[in-house]
Design a protein around this motif. Structure first.
Motif, PDB file in Angstrom:
ATOM      1  N   SER A  94       5.701   7.916  -9.111  1.00  0.00           N
ATOM      2  CA  SER A  94       4.540   8.779  -9.349  1.00  0.00           C
ATOM      3  C   SER A  94       3.262   7.949  -9.451  1.00  0.00           C
ATOM      4  O   SER A  94       2.469   8.117 -10.383  1.00  0.00           O
ATOM      5  N   LEU A  95       3.093   7.062  -8.509  1.00  0.00           N
ATOM      6  CA  LEU A  95       1.956   6.151  -8.559  1.00  0.00           C
ATOM      7  C   LEU A  95       0.636   6.883  -8.407  1.00  0.00           C
ATOM      8  O   LEU A  95       0.531   7.890  -7.691  1.00  0.00           O
ATOM      9  N   ARG A  96      -0.377   6.352  -9.096  1.00  0.00           N
ATOM     10  CA  ARG A  96      -1.715   6.932  -9.104  1.00  0.00           C
ATOM     11  C   ARG A  96      -2.717   5.892  -8.620  1.00  0.00           C
ATOM     12  O   ARG A  96      -2.464   4.687  -8.737  1.00  0.00           O
ATOM     13  N   PRO A  97      -3.854   6.318  -8.122  1.00  0.00           N
ATOM     14  CA  PRO A  97      -4.874   5.336  -7.731  1.00  0.00           C
ATOM     15  C   PRO A  97      -5.239   4.385  -8.865  1.00  0.00           C
ATOM     16  O   PRO A  97      -5.550   3.217  -8.624  1.00  0.00           O
ATOM     17  N   GLY A  98      -5.174   4.855 -10.089  1.00  0.00           N
ATOM     18  CA  GLY A  98      -5.475   4.012 -11.236  1.00  0.00           C
ATOM     19  C   GLY A  98      -4.467   2.905 -11.472  1.00  0.00           C
ATOM     20  O   GLY A  98      -4.725   2.001 -12.275  1.00  0.00           O
ATOM     21  N   ASP A  99      -3.330   2.950 -10.793  1.00  0.00           N
ATOM     22  CA  ASP A  99      -2.336   1.878 -10.899  1.00  0.00           C
ATOM     23  C   ASP A  99      -2.644   0.723  -9.959  1.00  0.00           C
ATOM     24  O   ASP A  99      -1.956  -0.304  -9.995  1.00  0.00           O
TER      25      ASP A  99
ATOM     26  N   VAL B  90      -0.808  -4.350  -5.538  1.00  0.00           N
ATOM     27  CA  VAL B  90      -0.362  -2.963  -5.377  1.00  0.00           C
ATOM     28  C   VAL B  90      -1.609  -2.109  -5.188  1.00  0.00           C
ATOM     29  O   VAL B  90      -2.515  -2.134  -6.027  1.00  0.00           O
ATOM     30  N   THR B  91      -1.644  -1.375  -4.086  1.00  0.00           N
ATOM     31  CA  THR B  91      -2.776  -0.495  -3.807  1.00  0.00           C
ATOM     32  C   THR B  91      -2.263   0.927  -3.616  1.00  0.00           C
ATOM     33  O   THR B  91      -1.377   1.151  -2.788  1.00  0.00           O
ATOM     34  N   VAL B  92      -2.809   1.851  -4.393  1.00  0.00           N
ATOM     35  CA  VAL B  92      -2.413   3.255  -4.321  1.00  0.00           C
ATOM     36  C   VAL B  92      -3.596   4.054  -3.786  1.00  0.00           C
ATOM     37  O   VAL B  92      -4.656   4.102  -4.412  1.00  0.00           O
ATOM     38  N   SER B  93      -3.405   4.671  -2.641  1.00  0.00           N
ATOM     39  CA  SER B  93      -4.483   5.444  -2.025  1.00  0.00           C
ATOM     40  C   SER B  93      -4.390   6.906  -2.443  1.00  0.00           C
ATOM     41  O   SER B  93      -3.302   7.436  -2.662  1.00  0.00           O
ATOM     42  N   SER B  94      -5.542   7.541  -2.521  1.00  0.00           N
ATOM     43  CA  SER B  94      -5.573   8.955  -2.943  1.00  0.00           C
ATOM     44  C   SER B  94      -5.454   9.896  -1.751  1.00  0.00           C
ATOM     45  O   SER B  94      -5.508   9.485  -0.611  1.00  0.00           O
TER      46      SER B  94
ATOM     47  N   LEU C  35       0.852  -1.193   0.000  1.00  0.00           N
ATOM     48  CA  LEU C  35       0.000   0.000   0.000  1.00  0.00           C
ATOM     49  C   LEU C  35       0.886   1.241   0.000  1.00  0.00           C
ATOM     50  O   LEU C  35       1.832   1.341   0.801  1.00  0.00           O
ATOM     51  N   VAL C  36       0.573   2.171  -0.896  1.00  0.00           N
ATOM     52  CA  VAL C  36       1.356   3.397  -0.998  1.00  0.00           C
ATOM     53  C   VAL C  36       0.420   4.547  -1.321  1.00  0.00           C
ATOM     54  O   VAL C  36      -0.628   4.348  -1.950  1.00  0.00           O
ATOM     55  N   GLN C  37       0.786   5.740  -0.908  1.00  0.00           N
ATOM     56  CA  GLN C  37      -0.025   6.913  -1.227  1.00  0.00           C
ATOM     57  C   GLN C  37       0.259   7.377  -2.651  1.00  0.00           C
ATOM     58  O   GLN C  37       1.346   7.128  -3.198  1.00  0.00           O
ATOM     59  N   ALA C  38      -0.703   8.053  -3.220  1.00  0.00           N
ATOM     60  CA  ALA C  38      -0.525   8.613  -4.559  1.00  0.00           C
ATOM     61  C   ALA C  38       0.712   9.505  -4.585  1.00  0.00           C
ATOM     62  O   ALA C  38       0.964  10.263  -3.651  1.00  0.00           O
TER      63      ALA C  38
END
Length: 125
Positions: free
Chosen positions: A85-90, A121-125, A11-14
């Motif tokens: 530069s991860l995005r929630p869409g990733d 992989v979870t990207v939080s907004s 889990l990572v932030q946007a």
């Protein structure tokens, strides 16, 4: 046969970064190329990145170009996916794939004959 094991998801932030690893074992001398795909619920598996096992050839999906980098360490039989530069869409389950023969299918999963189990992989907004 070739076995693949992914690691590095989480889990990572946007805007953050993660690095995925995929370690190959078994008949690694037969590897021709490796790739990363991803799948989100309700969608088909989607191509992310490709690298030949020798030489410098790489390909990327337009959606990740400039943000993701695929690389390999032949001595460790490992391929990496650096994701910046991860995005929630990733957000997806990311799968490592390999093939032991030449195929013109780079972007399609039919071009690969061995797959890992996937890493979330979870990207939080």
């Amino acid at each position: 046969q070739v076995q693949l094991e992914e690691s590095g998801g989480g889990l990572v932030q946007a805007g953050g970064s993660l690095r995925l690893s995929c370690a190959a074992s078994g008949r690694t001398d037969s590897i021709h190329a490796m790739a990363w795909f991803r799948r989100t619920p309700g969608k088909d598996r989607e191509f992310v990145a490709f690298i030949k096992w020798s030489g410098e050839m790489t390909y990327y999906a337009d959606s990740v170009k400039g943000r993701f980098t695929i690389s390999r360490d032949n001595a460790k039989n490992t391929v990496y996916l650096q994701m910046n530069s991860l995005r929630p869409g990733d957000t997806a389950v990311y799968y490592c794939a390999t093939r032991t023969y030449y195929s013109r299918h780079i972007y399609e999963d039919v071009g690969y004959n061995y797959w890992g189990q996937g890493t979330q992989v979870t990207v939080s907004s």
